[in-house]
Design a protein around this motif. Structure first.
Motif, PDB file in Angstrom:
ATOM      1  N   ASP A 288      12.966 -11.877 -14.967  1.00 47.66           N
ATOM      2  CA  ASP A 288      11.864 -10.439 -14.622  1.00 47.66           C
ATOM      3  C   ASP A 288      11.109  -9.945 -14.635  1.00 47.66           C
ATOM      4  OD1 ASP A 288      14.035 -11.010 -11.726  1.00 47.66           O
ATOM      5  OD2 ASP A 288      15.408  -9.465 -12.600  1.00 47.66           O
ATOM      6  N   LEU A 289      10.811  -9.836 -16.096  1.00 45.03           N
ATOM      7  CA  LEU A 289       9.417 -10.412 -16.616  1.00 45.03           C
ATOM      8  C   LEU A 289       8.178 -11.339 -16.579  1.00 45.03           C
ATOM      9  CD1 LEU A 289      10.997  -9.222 -20.482  1.00 45.03           C
ATOM     10  CD2 LEU A 289       9.558  -7.338 -18.086  1.00 45.03           C
TER      11      LEU A 289
ATOM     12  N   ALA B 272      11.177  -3.012 -14.424  1.00 43.25           N
ATOM     13  CA  ALA B 272      12.042  -4.778 -14.178  1.00 43.25           C
ATOM     14  C   ALA B 272      13.489  -4.655 -14.622  1.00 43.25           C
ATOM     15  CB  ALA B 272      10.309  -5.662 -14.595  1.00 43.25           C
ATOM     16  N   VAL B 273      13.411  -4.283 -15.648  1.00 39.71           N
ATOM     17  CA  VAL B 273      14.367  -4.841 -16.350  1.00 39.71           C
ATOM     18  C   VAL B 273      15.148  -3.596 -17.281  1.00 39.71           C
ATOM     19  CG1 VAL B 273      13.157  -6.585 -17.279  1.00 39.71           C
ATOM     20  CG2 VAL B 273      13.509  -4.748 -18.496  1.00 39.71           C
TER      21      VAL B 273
ATOM     22  N   ARG C 246      18.869  -3.277 -17.459  1.00 41.46           N
ATOM     23  CA  ARG C 246      19.507  -4.495 -18.119  1.00 41.46           C
ATOM     24  C   ARG C 246      19.247  -4.508 -19.559  1.00 41.46           C
ATOM     25  NH1 ARG C 246      17.675  -8.735 -15.171  1.00 41.46           N
ATOM     26  NH2 ARG C 246      16.658  -6.823 -14.435  1.00 41.46           N
ATOM     27  N   VAL C 247      18.146  -3.781 -20.106  1.00 41.11           N
ATOM     28  CA  VAL C 247      17.930  -3.130 -21.539  1.00 41.11           C
ATOM     29  C   VAL C 247      18.810  -2.207 -21.473  1.00 41.11           C
ATOM     30  CG1 VAL C 247      16.020  -3.480 -21.098  1.00 41.11           C
ATOM     31  CG2 VAL C 247      16.868  -1.034 -21.044  1.00 41.11           C
TER      32      VAL C 247
ATOM     33  N   ARG D 277      22.461 -14.587 -17.876  1.00 39.49           N
ATOM     34  CA  ARG D 277      21.533 -13.574 -18.514  1.00 39.49           C
ATOM     35  C   ARG D 277      20.383 -13.512 -19.058  1.00 39.49           C
ATOM     36  NH1 ARG D 277      25.291  -9.000 -22.716  1.00 39.49           N
ATOM     37  NH2 ARG D 277      24.079 -10.302 -23.997  1.00 39.49           N
TER      38      ARG D 277
ATOM     39  N   ASP E 230      17.080  -5.702 -25.204  1.00 43.03           N
ATOM     40  CA  ASP E 230      16.830  -6.886 -24.403  1.00 43.03           C
ATOM     41  C   ASP E 230      18.355  -6.774 -24.563  1.00 43.03           C
ATOM     42  OD1 ASP E 230      17.731  -8.965 -27.033  1.00 43.03           O
ATOM     43  OD2 ASP E 230      16.487 -10.192 -25.150  1.00 43.03           O
TER      44      ASP E 230
ATOM     45  N   SER F  33      17.544 -14.855 -16.521  1.00 42.99           N
ATOM     46  CA  SER F  33      17.571 -13.974 -15.366  1.00 42.99           C
ATOM     47  C   SER F  33      16.937 -12.821 -15.948  1.00 42.99           C
ATOM     48  CB  SER F  33      19.144 -13.077 -14.939  1.00 42.99           C
ATOM     49  OG  SER F  33      18.474 -12.069 -13.380  1.00 42.99           O
ATOM     50  N   PHE F  34      17.192 -12.011 -16.622  1.00 42.27           N
ATOM     51  CA  PHE F  34      16.300 -10.676 -17.616  1.00 42.27           C
ATOM     52  C   PHE F  34      15.059 -11.641 -17.444  1.00 42.27           C
ATOM     53  CE2 PHE F  34      14.633  -8.605 -21.605  1.00 42.27           C
ATOM     54  CZ  PHE F  34      15.203  -7.136 -21.012  1.00 42.27           C
ATOM     55  N   TYR F  35      14.277 -11.967 -18.514  1.00 46.55           N
ATOM     56  CA  TYR F  35      13.093 -12.625 -19.302  1.00 46.55           C
ATOM     57  C   TYR F  35      12.400 -13.431 -17.413  1.00 46.55           C
ATOM     58  CZ  TYR F  35      14.131 -11.934 -23.751  1.00 46.55           C
ATOM     59  OH  TYR F  35      13.779 -10.976 -24.354  1.00 46.55           O
TER      60      TYR F  35
END
Length: 228
Positions: free
Chosen positions: A141-142, A197-198, A201-202, A134, A217, A137-139
């Motif tokens: 997308d940054l 972009a995120v 999910r934040v 998780r 995050d 994938s989050f970072y």
């Protein structure tokens, strides 16, 4: 998407011993001094020390790395070894030394291609995460790029404005731990695009303006996307 690391904030129970360590032992220059916060210049990045009186508090038990010129490494080792129980690791041709600050953060000084003199930037930060996939994938997308996945999947290393390591809870080199509730500031020309972009999910959006967006995050770390 993210152009640079603007700051890393750490939690300090008492500012005086923290100031003595970073100012006197490591030679950082104080840029701002307040009752509950100190700001040091580490190259182009600020190192912020905060007493835990509000939010964001700053990282707890955080492992991170300062850049030092290659030629200065032996001098740093000789100077710090007089008072600290140092550990050393080698990554290819580059060496790093490790010690602990008064609040238990694992501080690395590593050979990098920087001008100096002295500490000239922060090149790595470690975050503790609950779910590696998780967080990875989050970072990504940054704009971070995964460059290494640990053989035992306890960590993932990504490159972006600096090296970012995501750790499941464990002890790493020099018994370092991944940082808890770390506060990172990133420069970007498009704070709104970083949020977009995120956004799904934040954990929370704490502030949103044209020039600055503050989010948490998925693991509760504070991220600020700010215009240069």
């Amino acid at each position: 998407m993210l152009a640079g690391l603007s700051w890393l904030a750490l939690e300090a129970k008492y500012l005086e011993p923290a100031a003595e360590f970073y100012e006197e032992r490591l030679g950082l220059t104080v840029r701002e001094r307040g009752d509950d916060e100190l700001v040091f210049a580490a190259g182009d990045t600020d190192l912020v020390l905060r007493r835990p009186v509000g939010f964001p508090r700053g990282g707890l038990h955080t492992h991170y790395a300062f850049s030092i010129p290659e030629a200065e490494y032996d001098d740093w080792w000789a100077r710090l070894a007089e008072d600290y129980d140092l550990e050393e690791a080698q990554f290819g041709p580059a060496r790093s030394l490790y010690l602990y600050d008064p609040d238990g953060n694992c501080v690395e000084l590593g050979q990098q291609n920087v001008a100096g003199p002295g500490i000239d930037g922060i090149f790595e930060v470690v975050l503790e995460v609950e779910d590696l996939d998780r967080a990875q994938s989050f970072y990504e997308d940054l704009g971070f790029e995964t460059v290494d996945e640990g053989d035992d999947r306890k960590r993932v290393r990504l490159h972006g404005p600096m090296a970012l390591e995501l750790w499941e809870p464990h002890l790493g080199i020099a018994d370092a731990r991944g940082g808890v509730h770390v506060d990172l500031g990133f420069e970007t020309d498009a704070p709104a695009a970083a949020l977009e972009a995120v956004a799904d999910r934040v954990r929370a959006v704490d502030r949103e303006t044209d020039d600055e967006v503050v989010v948490r995050d998925p693991d509760g770390h504070f991220l600020t996307f700010t215009s240069p």
